[in-house]
Scaffold this motif. Sequence first.
Motif, short mmCIF file in Angstrom:
data_model
loop_
_atom_site.label_atom_id
_atom_site.label_comp_id
_atom_site.label_asym_id
_atom_site.label_seq_id
_atom_site.Cartn_x
_atom_site.Cartn_y
_atom_site.Cartn_z
N GLN A 79 3.33 -0.21 -10.38
CA GLN A 79 2.98 0.14 -9.00
C GLN A 79 2.60 -1.10 -8.19
N ALA A 80 1.94 -2.08 -8.81
CA ALA A 80 1.61 -3.32 -8.11
C ALA A 80 2.90 -4.05 -7.71
N VAL B 57 5.87 9.41 -12.04
CA VAL B 57 6.12 8.65 -10.81
C VAL B 57 4.96 8.78 -9.83
N LEU B 58 4.34 9.96 -9.78
CA LEU B 58 3.36 10.24 -8.74
C LEU B 58 1.91 10.08 -9.19
N GLN B 59 1.68 9.58 -10.40
CA GLN B 59 0.31 9.33 -10.83
C GLN B 59 -0.15 8.04 -10.14
N VAL B 60 -0.95 8.19 -9.07
CA VAL B 60 -1.24 7.06 -8.20
C VAL B 60 -2.64 6.46 -8.42
N MET B 61 -3.38 6.96 -9.41
CA MET B 61 -4.70 6.39 -9.63
C MET B 61 -4.67 4.88 -9.90
N PRO B 62 -3.70 4.36 -10.67
CA PRO B 62 -3.66 2.90 -10.83
C PRO B 62 -3.52 2.16 -9.51
N LEU B 63 -2.74 2.72 -8.58
CA LEU B 63 -2.55 2.06 -7.29
C LEU B 63 -3.86 2.00 -6.51
N PHE B 64 -4.71 3.03 -6.64
CA PHE B 64 -6.04 3.00 -6.03
C PHE B 64 -6.80 1.75 -6.49
N PHE B 65 -6.78 1.49 -7.78
CA PHE B 65 -7.55 0.38 -8.34
C PHE B 65 -6.91 -0.97 -8.05
N VAL B 66 -5.59 -1.01 -7.97
CA VAL B 66 -4.93 -2.25 -7.54
C VAL B 66 -5.37 -2.60 -6.13
N THR C 110 5.84 -2.67 -7.32
CA THR C 110 6.52 -1.84 -6.32
C THR C 110 5.92 -2.07 -4.94
N LEU C 111 4.60 -2.14 -4.87
CA LEU C 111 3.94 -2.40 -3.59
C LEU C 111 4.40 -3.72 -3.00
N GLN C 112 4.50 -4.74 -3.84
CA GLN C 112 4.95 -6.04 -3.35
C GLN C 112 6.43 -6.03 -2.99
N LEU C 113 7.21 -5.30 -3.75
CA LEU C 113 8.65 -5.24 -3.49
C LEU C 113 8.94 -4.60 -2.14
N PHE C 114 8.23 -3.55 -1.81
CA PHE C 114 8.49 -2.81 -0.57
C PHE C 114 7.55 -3.22 0.57
N ARG C 115 6.79 -4.29 0.36
CA ARG C 115 5.86 -4.72 1.40
C ARG C 115 6.54 -4.97 2.75
N PRO C 116 7.71 -5.63 2.82
CA PRO C 116 8.33 -5.84 4.14
C PRO C 116 8.64 -4.52 4.86
N VAL C 117 9.12 -3.53 4.11
CA VAL C 117 9.43 -2.23 4.72
C VAL C 117 8.15 -1.54 5.19
N LEU C 118 7.13 -1.57 4.35
CA LEU C 118 5.86 -0.93 4.70
C LEU C 118 5.20 -1.64 5.87
N ALA C 119 5.32 -2.97 5.93
CA ALA C 119 4.75 -3.72 7.04
C ALA C 119 5.41 -3.34 8.35
N GLY C 120 6.71 -3.10 8.31
CA GLY C 120 7.40 -2.65 9.51
C GLY C 120 6.92 -1.28 9.96
N LEU C 121 6.65 -0.39 9.00
CA LEU C 121 6.17 0.95 9.34
C LEU C 121 4.80 0.90 9.97
N VAL C 122 3.89 0.12 9.38
CA VAL C 122 2.52 0.10 9.91
C VAL C 122 2.39 -0.78 11.15
N SER C 123 3.46 -1.43 11.57
CA SER C 123 3.40 -2.18 12.81
C SER C 123 3.42 -1.26 14.03
N LEU C 124 3.79 0.00 13.83
CA LEU C 124 3.80 0.97 14.92
C LEU C 124 2.35 1.32 15.29
#
Length: 444
Positions: free
Chosen positions: A269-270, A68-77, A272-286
């Motif tokens: 991971q790509a 779950v936590l191997q995030v190197m692919p997400l770096f390259f995405v 997942t990033l798209q799936l949770f984009r609305p939630v993440l966008a709300g977080l980074v709006s702070l």
Amino acid sequence: MVPRQRAAGGQAVRPDRDLVIDLARFYCLALVVVGHTMMVSPVLHPDGTVTSVNTLGNQRWFEPVIWVLQVMPLFFVAGGITGLQAWRRLRARGGNAFDFMQARMLRLLRPAAVLLALMFSGLWAARLAGVDPQVVQLLVAGAGMPLWFLAAYLAAQLNLPLLARLHARAPWLTMAGLTSLVVAVDCLRGTVPALAYLNMVFLWCAVQQLGFLLADGGPLALRRPALAGMILGSNLVLGLVVWLGLYSGNMLVNLNPPNLTLLLLGVSQAATLQLFRPVLAGLVSLSRVQAFIAAAGRRSMTVYLWHLPLLAAMSGLLLLTDFPQPAGGTAAWWWGRPLVLLALIGLLLPVLALFGRLEERPTTPASARRPAAAVATAAVAVYVPVADAALNGLTLGLLGGGAACFVLAVLLLGRIPARLVAGSGPGSAGPPLPRPPLSANVEP
């Protein structure tokens, strides 16, 4: 890309950043730093020899966790998303592939060259001072571990202009071709083990291509049930190839050299990033979150390059003292990890103050471009020591040679003409680009 805004006086300002990608990168970097504090565990034996134990990697419960936590692919995405849009902006300003390669190499190689030079000088001084060669070699091997990522990421970015052209013509065929190359290398690596390192290019370029698809909408601009299905499907295929014994279930084992499992993780991971984009966008709006992520992002490469050498040096120096050294994996060792992390952050702060500005690309008002031959020679100078280290291991001598090659590459690359840098002046940006589903980061 978000269309350029105009200030009151009519001057163009920088386009908006994709803050979700900033947050994803910060998450990846933080996870890597924290993970390494739980992996590095040098052991001093009664006979005076020193070995390094990957304490976290040796825990039986860790294998499903790293899945779950191997995030190197997400770096390259993320690199594919930002790189594609950076390439399109550069082309709109009249730049070409060699301009892109020059900018990317300068951003990565300047901080790396200084690190390698200082590492070589410090470890050579330690060797002359009488430190056991085995300890020096252990520090060389441990501190040099981040360089594989630098080499792989740079290879993917240097191929980005070509891959972007192929993506524009036939995105699915390009993705299928790269995936086929990954599978072919995996099939042949048992016969010729050295071939496995070709996937340092093919695999990470394929994962980067997922970022292209995400940036342009593609199959990842789907509704949430479809994205959830992609996540489930890619993990089911990953589980199947592991269950069949084709690949290891340990994603650390699969990392270097990489294989198909990391591409499947990248798909998951790509999506997942798209799936949770609305939630993440709300977080980074702070506003506070934005300020923190922006500050961290400007110095992310310095943090990545320096954290493991500092951690290795700190762990090695502690072996020379009477400071309590609990055995790796014991309760005392685990309780000490937060203190190690705090100490590492304390060491990183002055390093960021001293060397963080090296991540900024030097620009010159001159309009003359660097010759393509100089850019190509710089790339060769970088990859000669990197390939040697990948195949034969990093030694103190190779560390010194690598530092010299990196410095030579930086000198060959020179400075970037200011007209090719976004935001360098009212007329430097060129025509605005059309807005895709996602905006992209403006990388320095």
